[in-house]
Design a protein around this motif. Structure first.
Motif, PDB file in Angstrom:
ATOM      1  N   VAL A   1     -26.307  -3.116   9.035  1.00 39.70           N
ATOM      2  CA  VAL A   1     -24.930  -2.633   9.138  1.00 39.70           C
ATOM      3  C   VAL A   1     -23.937  -3.780   8.944  1.00 39.70           C
ATOM      4  O   VAL A   1     -22.999  -3.678   8.157  1.00 39.70           O
ATOM      5  N   LEU A   2     -24.157  -4.874   9.669  1.00 40.23           N
ATOM      6  CA  LEU A   2     -23.255  -6.026   9.597  1.00 40.23           C
ATOM      7  C   LEU A   2     -23.839  -7.182   8.791  1.00 40.23           C
ATOM      8  O   LEU A   2     -23.088  -8.000   8.250  1.00 40.23           O
ATOM      9  N   VAL A   3     -25.155  -7.238   8.739  1.00 37.97           N
ATOM     10  CA  VAL A   3     -25.853  -8.227   7.906  1.00 37.97           C
ATOM     11  C   VAL A   3     -27.054  -7.547   7.256  1.00 37.97           C
ATOM     12  O   VAL A   3     -27.652  -6.637   7.821  1.00 37.97           O
ATOM     13  N   ASP A   4     -27.408  -8.009   6.074  1.00 40.05           N
ATOM     14  CA  ASP A   4     -28.437  -7.337   5.275  1.00 40.05           C
ATOM     15  C   ASP A   4     -29.808  -7.964   5.553  1.00 40.05           C
ATOM     16  O   ASP A   4     -30.344  -8.723   4.742  1.00 40.05           O
ATOM     17  N   THR A   5     -30.366  -7.607   6.712  1.00 39.47           N
ATOM     18  CA  THR A   5     -31.601  -8.251   7.169  1.00 39.47           C
ATOM     19  C   THR A   5     -32.805  -7.328   7.245  1.00 39.47           C
ATOM     20  O   THR A   5     -33.925  -7.793   7.441  1.00 39.47           O
ATOM     21  N   GLU A   6     -32.610  -6.020   7.103  1.00 39.53           N
ATOM     22  CA  GLU A   6     -33.710  -5.071   7.288  1.00 39.53           C
ATOM     23  C   GLU A   6     -34.896  -5.391   6.368  1.00 39.53           C
ATOM     24  O   GLU A   6     -36.051  -5.397   6.799  1.00 39.53           O
TER      25      GLU A   6
ATOM     26  N   ILE B   1     -27.843 -12.878   3.182  1.00 39.52           N
ATOM     27  CA  ILE B   1     -27.866 -11.677   4.032  1.00 39.52           C
ATOM     28  C   ILE B   1     -26.463 -11.115   4.295  1.00 39.52           C
ATOM     29  O   ILE B   1     -26.310 -10.170   5.065  1.00 39.52           O
ATOM     30  N   GLU B   2     -25.448 -11.680   3.657  1.00 38.33           N
ATOM     31  CA  GLU B   2     -24.102 -11.143   3.839  1.00 38.33           C
ATOM     32  C   GLU B   2     -23.980  -9.762   3.193  1.00 38.33           C
ATOM     33  O   GLU B   2     -24.597  -9.488   2.168  1.00 38.33           O
ATOM     34  N   ILE B   3     -23.178  -8.919   3.799  1.00 40.85           N
ATOM     35  CA  ILE B   3     -22.804  -7.638   3.205  1.00 40.85           C
ATOM     36  C   ILE B   3     -21.330  -7.742   2.817  1.00 40.85           C
ATOM     37  O   ILE B   3     -20.474  -7.999   3.676  1.00 40.85           O
ATOM     38  N   GLU B   4     -21.051  -7.554   1.568  1.00 47.47           N
ATOM     39  CA  GLU B   4     -19.692  -7.723   1.060  1.00 47.47           C
ATOM     40  C   GLU B   4     -18.713  -6.806   1.775  1.00 47.47           C
ATOM     41  O   GLU B   4     -18.972  -5.619   1.962  1.00 47.47           O
ATOM     42  N   GLY B   5     -17.602  -7.359   2.185  1.00 44.98           N
ATOM     43  CA  GLY B   5     -16.515  -6.572   2.770  1.00 44.98           C
ATOM     44  C   GLY B   5     -16.603  -6.352   4.265  1.00 44.98           C
ATOM     45  O   GLY B   5     -15.666  -5.794   4.860  1.00 44.98           O
TER      46      GLY B   5
ATOM     47  N   LEU C   1     -18.378  -0.171   5.154  1.00 41.20           N
ATOM     48  CA  LEU C   1     -17.584  -0.178   6.382  1.00 41.20           C
ATOM     49  C   LEU C   1     -16.091  -0.027   6.119  1.00 41.20           C
ATOM     50  O   LEU C   1     -15.335   0.347   7.013  1.00 41.20           O
ATOM     51  N   SER C   2     -15.657  -0.302   4.903  1.00 40.81           N
ATOM     52  CA  SER C   2     -14.244  -0.127   4.569  1.00 40.81           C
ATOM     53  C   SER C   2     -13.801   1.327   4.719  1.00 40.81           C
ATOM     54  O   SER C   2     -12.602   1.602   4.856  1.00 40.81           O
TER      55      SER C   2
END
Length: 211
Positions: free
Chosen positions: A12-17, A84-88, A202-203
């Protein structure tokens, strides 16, 4: 209008799954066991995971304990070296912070969480963070989100959960809290029929919070 948002963390907040899965996959490959990804996702949706397949393949508890430690080491390696960042995400949180109070409720271990956020700006927007060590029963049990409600002193009706997995959705629904599912490529095939809303990023959350 909602006053509080409880965010899941991984996916959700970081791309770690994906990297958590790959760490477990790598740890079991070390002892000759191949992990089926779809079975892993089914197991995860009910609160199980990698070690179900390990036991089914005949691994004993000593081997599982050893490979669990290997999985944790591989995962931390990935957290240090993979994008692992999720843009935005940071921008969306900054905007939401003008309208709601926010917190994170995660099954991540404290050591992993702290490693992830050493140099990131996400936690500055949060009133508090609940990691795996902060409650007894993990998702899909409702305890994590009920604990979050209690920390805020919030009612179910004025709170929103944001999740990306069926396991987290089940936890939120069992706690009686409306749940938004945000798209995650790794978990997209799971059953999200009980979600109140589904979004791609999330935007899009601001309109739901203020609605």
């Amino acid at each position: 209008m909602k006053k509080y948002v409880l965010f899941d963390h991984d996916g959700v907040l970081v791309d770690t799954e994906l990297w958590y899965f790959k760490a477990g996959e790598r740890a079991l490959a070390d002892i000759g066991i191949t992990v089926d990804r779809e079975q892993y996702l089914r197991d995860m949706s009910r609160g199980a995971g990698t070690w179900v397949q390990a036991r089914a393949a005949g691994a004993d508890e000593r081997s599982i304990s050893r490979q669990r430690a290997a999985r944790d080491a591989y995962y931390q390696e990935y957290l240090r070296t993979r994008p692992i960042e999720i843009e935005g995400v940071v921008e969306a949180l900054a905007e939401l912070s003008h309208h709601v109070r926010m917190a994170i409720v995660t099954t991540a271990k404290r050591a992993d969480f702290e490693l992830i956020h050493e140099k990131r700006r996400i936690t500055q927007f949060m009133d508090f963070v609940l990691v795996r060590e902060d409650y007894e029963l993990a998702k899909p049990h409702p305890e994590p989100y009920l604990t979050g409600l209690k920390r805020f002193g919030a009612t179910r009706e004025e709170t929103l959960v944001v999740e990306d997995s069926a396991r987290g959705l089940t936890s939120a629904v069992a706690a009686g809290i409306d749940c938004v599912i945000v798209h995650n490529e790794f978990t997209k095939t799971q059953d999200f029929s009980q979600a109140s809303h589904r979004i791609n990023a999330l935007s899009e959350l601001k309109d739901i919070v203020l609605g």
